[in-house]
Design a protein around this motif. Structure first.
Motif, short mmCIF file in Angstrom:
data_model
loop_
_atom_site.label_atom_id
_atom_site.label_comp_id
_atom_site.label_asym_id
_atom_site.label_seq_id
_atom_site.Cartn_x
_atom_site.Cartn_y
_atom_site.Cartn_z
N MET A 1 4.37 -15.45 -20.49
CA MET A 1 4.96 -14.91 -19.27
C MET A 1 6.47 -14.88 -19.43
N THR A 2 7.08 -13.79 -19.04
CA THR A 2 8.52 -13.65 -19.20
C THR A 2 9.26 -14.65 -18.34
N THR A 3 10.41 -15.12 -18.86
CA THR A 3 11.24 -16.04 -18.08
C THR A 3 12.23 -15.30 -17.21
N GLN A 4 12.31 -13.99 -17.35
CA GLN A 4 13.19 -13.21 -16.51
C GLN A 4 12.45 -12.84 -15.24
N VAL A 5 12.87 -13.39 -14.15
CA VAL A 5 12.16 -13.21 -12.90
C VAL A 5 13.06 -12.53 -11.90
N ARG A 6 12.53 -11.56 -11.21
CA ARG A 6 13.31 -10.83 -10.22
C ARG A 6 13.49 -11.66 -8.95
N GLN A 7 14.34 -11.14 -8.08
CA GLN A 7 14.64 -11.85 -6.85
C GLN A 7 13.40 -12.08 -6.00
N GLU A 8 12.43 -11.13 -6.04
CA GLU A 8 11.28 -11.30 -5.17
C GLU A 8 10.38 -12.45 -5.59
N ARG A 9 10.58 -12.99 -6.79
CA ARG A 9 9.81 -14.15 -7.23
C ARG A 9 10.61 -15.43 -7.05
N ALA A 10 11.64 -15.39 -6.21
CA ALA A 10 12.52 -16.54 -6.06
C ALA A 10 11.80 -17.78 -5.55
N ASP A 11 10.70 -17.62 -4.88
CA ASP A 11 9.99 -18.78 -4.36
C ASP A 11 9.57 -19.74 -5.46
N ASP A 12 9.35 -19.21 -6.66
CA ASP A 12 8.86 -20.05 -7.74
C ASP A 12 9.94 -20.40 -8.75
N ARG B 1 12.69 -15.61 3.69
CA ARG B 1 11.43 -16.15 4.22
C ARG B 1 10.72 -15.10 5.07
N ALA B 2 11.48 -14.36 5.87
CA ALA B 2 10.87 -13.31 6.69
C ALA B 2 10.25 -12.23 5.82
N ARG B 3 10.95 -11.83 4.76
CA ARG B 3 10.39 -10.84 3.84
C ARG B 3 9.11 -11.35 3.19
N ARG B 4 9.08 -12.64 2.94
CA ARG B 4 7.92 -13.22 2.26
C ARG B 4 6.72 -13.33 3.20
N LEU B 5 6.95 -13.67 4.46
CA LEU B 5 5.85 -14.02 5.34
C LEU B 5 5.42 -12.93 6.31
N LEU B 6 6.38 -12.20 6.88
CA LEU B 6 6.06 -11.29 7.98
C LEU B 6 5.23 -10.06 7.61
N PRO B 7 5.52 -9.37 6.50
CA PRO B 7 4.78 -8.12 6.24
C PRO B 7 3.26 -8.30 6.22
N ALA B 8 2.78 -9.27 5.45
CA ALA B 8 1.33 -9.47 5.36
C ALA B 8 0.77 -9.97 6.69
N VAL C 1 3.68 -24.48 11.08
CA VAL C 1 4.28 -25.74 10.62
C VAL C 1 5.27 -25.46 9.49
N GLU C 2 4.86 -24.64 8.53
CA GLU C 2 5.74 -24.34 7.40
C GLU C 2 6.99 -23.60 7.85
N GLU C 3 6.85 -22.62 8.74
CA GLU C 3 8.01 -21.84 9.16
C GLU C 3 8.98 -22.70 9.97
N GLN C 4 8.46 -23.60 10.77
CA GLN C 4 9.34 -24.52 11.49
C GLN C 4 10.11 -25.41 10.51
N PHE C 5 9.46 -25.79 9.43
CA PHE C 5 10.13 -26.55 8.37
C PHE C 5 11.23 -25.69 7.72
N TYR C 6 10.90 -24.43 7.43
CA TYR C 6 11.90 -23.54 6.82
C TYR C 6 13.11 -23.35 7.73
N LEU C 7 12.87 -23.37 9.03
CA LEU C 7 13.96 -23.13 9.97
C LEU C 7 14.90 -24.33 10.07
N LEU C 8 14.35 -25.53 10.09
CA LEU C 8 15.16 -26.72 10.37
C LEU C 8 15.58 -27.49 9.12
#
Length: 673
Positions: A1-12, A98-105, A168-175
């Motif tokens: 697997m490539t080590t060059q990761v785009r911004q959209e994979r920032a979660d990992d 976080r909004a881009r990651r969670l809201l669309p789906a 629960v997760e989103e409240q954690f992300y917020l605070l």
């Protein structure tokens, strides 16, 4: 697997080079943690199995806690990396990612499944306004707690019951970013920060343990952000430890030497917990979920560092594919299970049931893959505005196929939004199950007024009882079956309340025996919400009723993991009592699943008559066994006796009316009719 990761994979993404200073993170080359998607795959697979067939994996809900630990670790690592490289955290940009990651789906699932549920079964829309609001504002957990919802013991289907964990997760992300900045400023060393995070986790775990009341609904302690924060904080503590120079305790040669065996033990421990840790066990909320979170942290720690066999195992292509789409799978699977189940009602564990569950699984995976490709990835790569510009350009494209596809897609999306709003507007306030429970409870209370002191007979009478000779004790199954019981067994006296369990049966029977109002025939139906946790309670009830009464114990139906074991326990206990018999409601309704309400547990109106037939048939079978009178003849004798009793009552009433003309009637002066 490539080590060059785009911004959209920032979660990992993580850092690999030690950076000096108290806000240091780790980083040399940006890359992904090999095997982390595999861990996500295990988590979502556990949840899938738990929701598809709870009996196969009673603790499969622990997959949610695995997600919490992974999220706490990744988010904290990302924030520490930003502090190390930029010396600040760009909160608006962080929350936008976080909004881009969670809201669309999430929005896609809501506007797709709400109209479908409206079309298939309106009962699925009960509470959908609250659920939709909670989903879109990431407040589902607290809204459901405030509404008195139940998770493990719910009797009405909720379309988005699984969205509580996203809240629960989103409240954690917020605070958490705000708290983390303060913690980093106040505590200079990574070890101290990790201990602080573990301290918060300990407080949360103690709150869960302290607020949980065994035998009571656990939704408040399970849904609460305060009581279920420990998994996220354990993950955060691991991130702090790994951010220390040299990787802290997880960067030592000793850990690298032992991380393989530790991962095997942790994975085995998690599997054991999932196979044994059912939600009815008090230990679940008093250490069990915490232990699962700790074991997950060990698995995450085992993935940090040079490649090894465990990493390669969790990095297998199928696990990676599943893990990358785990968020979408988690969103889609529960609404799909409910909707497909309503389209084709089937009995639990029947061939049709497995076919529909298999179809729900395939549909969930397909929808998740489609939304990942068409919805999630474009927004994560291009952002909300960039995605809209691309769609708008496609609508005016010179390529006919692309133009038509874009217009169809936007038109369908607009129609889905309108249909969702309309469905929410017309959603019923109460389900048919709830309505039937309310009506049934009124009938139960009326029947309880028939309770009169019963003179003990010197000789046991085991003939087929009439309705006026039967007392029924039970939970919501009896309540929803009140119509059928009164029609099939006129004069029956019922003592039933929703959500009762076998400890309540001991109290109810004891109180009625003390009053002397228990008749010569009794049926018992308890355990719908928890099974038979203590077999001794069942024996205590049967012993209290004595050997002279006819006793029918109704077995359980449902998809909960405890049903098969509870039915086997009831059968074993009843076999020790010659004057008792099991009424096989499970087999009867399994053959007619279309007679169940939308929740798949309670009988509808026609099902209530089937339930009454099962109870009456069990009395007939027991009477035949004890008296030798054939069952059909016993039923006929019982029906004749009931008819004769009703005729005598009518004649007596006419005579009273003639002889007492002008005098107040028995009902007018407050006497029992």
């Amino acid at each position: 697997m490539t080590t060059q990761v785009r911004q959209e994979r920032a979660d990992d993404r993580v850092s690999g080079r030690p950076v000096q200073g108290r806000s240091s993170g780790r980083g040399a080359t940006s890359g992904r943690i090999e095997g982390l998607d595999g861990l996500r795959a295990i988590a979502v697979a556990a949840v899938l199995v738990y929701h598809l067939r709870p009996a196969s994996l009673p603790g499969g809900y622990l997959g949610v806690d695995m997600f919490f630990v992974v999220s706490g670790f990744l988010i904290t690592t990302l924030l520490l990396r930003d502090l190390a490289t930029r010396h600040r955290i760009d909160l608006p940009q962080f929350w936008l990612r976080r909004a881009r990651r969670l809201l669309p789906a999430l929005v896609t699932v809501v506007v797709t499944t709400v109209p479908l549920a409206w079309f298939v079964e309106r009962d699925l829309l009960v509470g959908v306004a609250r659920q939709t609001l909670g989903a879109l504002t990431f407040s589902s957990n607290w809204l459901e707690v405030a509404a008195g919802s139940r998770d493990f013991t719910a009797t009405s289907p909720q379309l988005f019951v699984n969205f509580w964990s996203l809240a629960v997760e989103e409240q954690f992300y917020l605070l958490w970013p705000l708290a983390l900045v303060g913690l980093v400023a106040a505590v200079p060393r990574a070890r101290g920060r990790a201990l602080a995070a573990l301290g918060v986790a300990a407080v949360s775990a103690v709150l869960m343990a302290g607020l949980h009341e065994p035998g009571q609904d656990a939704t408040r302690v399970y849904y609460g952000t305060d009581t279920h924060l420990f998994g996220l904080m354990i993950g955060a503590a691991l991130a702090f430890a790994w951010a220390a120079p040299g990787g802290g305790p997880v960067g030592t040669a000793r850990w690298r030497r032992w991380r393989g065996p530790a991962a095997v033990v942790a994975l085995g421990g998690l599997l054991l917990l999932m196979l044994t840790l059912d939600q009815a066990d008090p230990w679940t909320f008093r250490g069990g979920i915490v232990l699962a979170s700790v074991l997950t942290a060990v698995l995450v720690a085992a993935l940090l560092g040079p490649a090894d066999p465990f990493q390669r195992l969790l990095g297998a292509r199928p696990l990676e594919w599943l893990g990358q789409r785990s968020y979408a799978i988690y969103l889609w699977h529960w609404p799909v299970i409910l909707i497909t189940g309503e389209l084709v009602p089937t009995a639990y564990d029947s061939a049709g049931h497995w076919l529909m569950r298999g179809a729900a699984l395939v549909i969930s995976l397909a929808l998740a893959a489609l939304s990942f490709l068409v919805v999630e990835q474009p927004v994560r790569r291009l952002g909300f505005r960039g995605t809209w510009l691309r769609v708008r350009a496609a609508r005016t494209s010179r390529l006919p196929g692309r133009r038509v596809l874009a217009r169809l897609g936007t038109g369908a999306a607009a129609l889905a939004v309108v249909a969702t709003v309309a469905a929410v507007a017309v959603a019923p306030e109460r389900s048919r199950t709830h309505e039937q429970l309310l009506a049934g409870q009124e009938r139960v209370e009326v029947s309880a007024e028939r309770a009169e002191v019963v003179e003990p007979s010197p000789v046991a009478d085991h003939s087929m009882p009439t309705g006026g000779e039967i007392t029924g004790f039970g939970d919501s199954i009896v309540v929803t079956s009140a119509d059928g019981l009164e029609a099939r067994l006129p004069g029956v006296m019922l003592d039933a309340v929703s959500n009762r369990q076998w400890p309540d049966a001991v109290t109810a029977v004891r109180d009625r025996l003390a009053e002397g109002t228990v008749r010569r025939a009794v049926f018992l139906d308890f355990g719908t919400n928890a099974g038979v946790e203590d077999p001794a309670l069942v024996r205590r009830v049967l012993d209290a009723l004595g050997p002279d009464r006819l006793v029918v114990v109704v077995n359980l139906y449902g998809g909960s993991y405890w049903v098969p074991e509870a039915n086997a326990t009831l059968a074993g206990i009843v076999a020790d009592y010659p004057n008792a018999i099991v009424a096989d409601w499970h087999s009867a309704i399994s053959a007619r699943p279309e007679l169940l309400q939308a929740d798949g547990i309670h009988p509808d109106l026609e099902g209530a008559y089937l339930y009454a037939d099962v109870v009456a048939g069990a009395f007939a079978q027991l009477s035949e066994r004890l008296t030798g009178v054939p069952g059909e003849e016993a039923v006929a004798v019982s029906e004749e006796a009931t008819a004769a009793s009703e005729e005598a009552t009518a004649v007596s009433g006419e005579a009273t009316a003639v002889s007492g003309e002008g005098a107040p009637s028995s009902t007018e002066d407050g006497a029992t009719p």
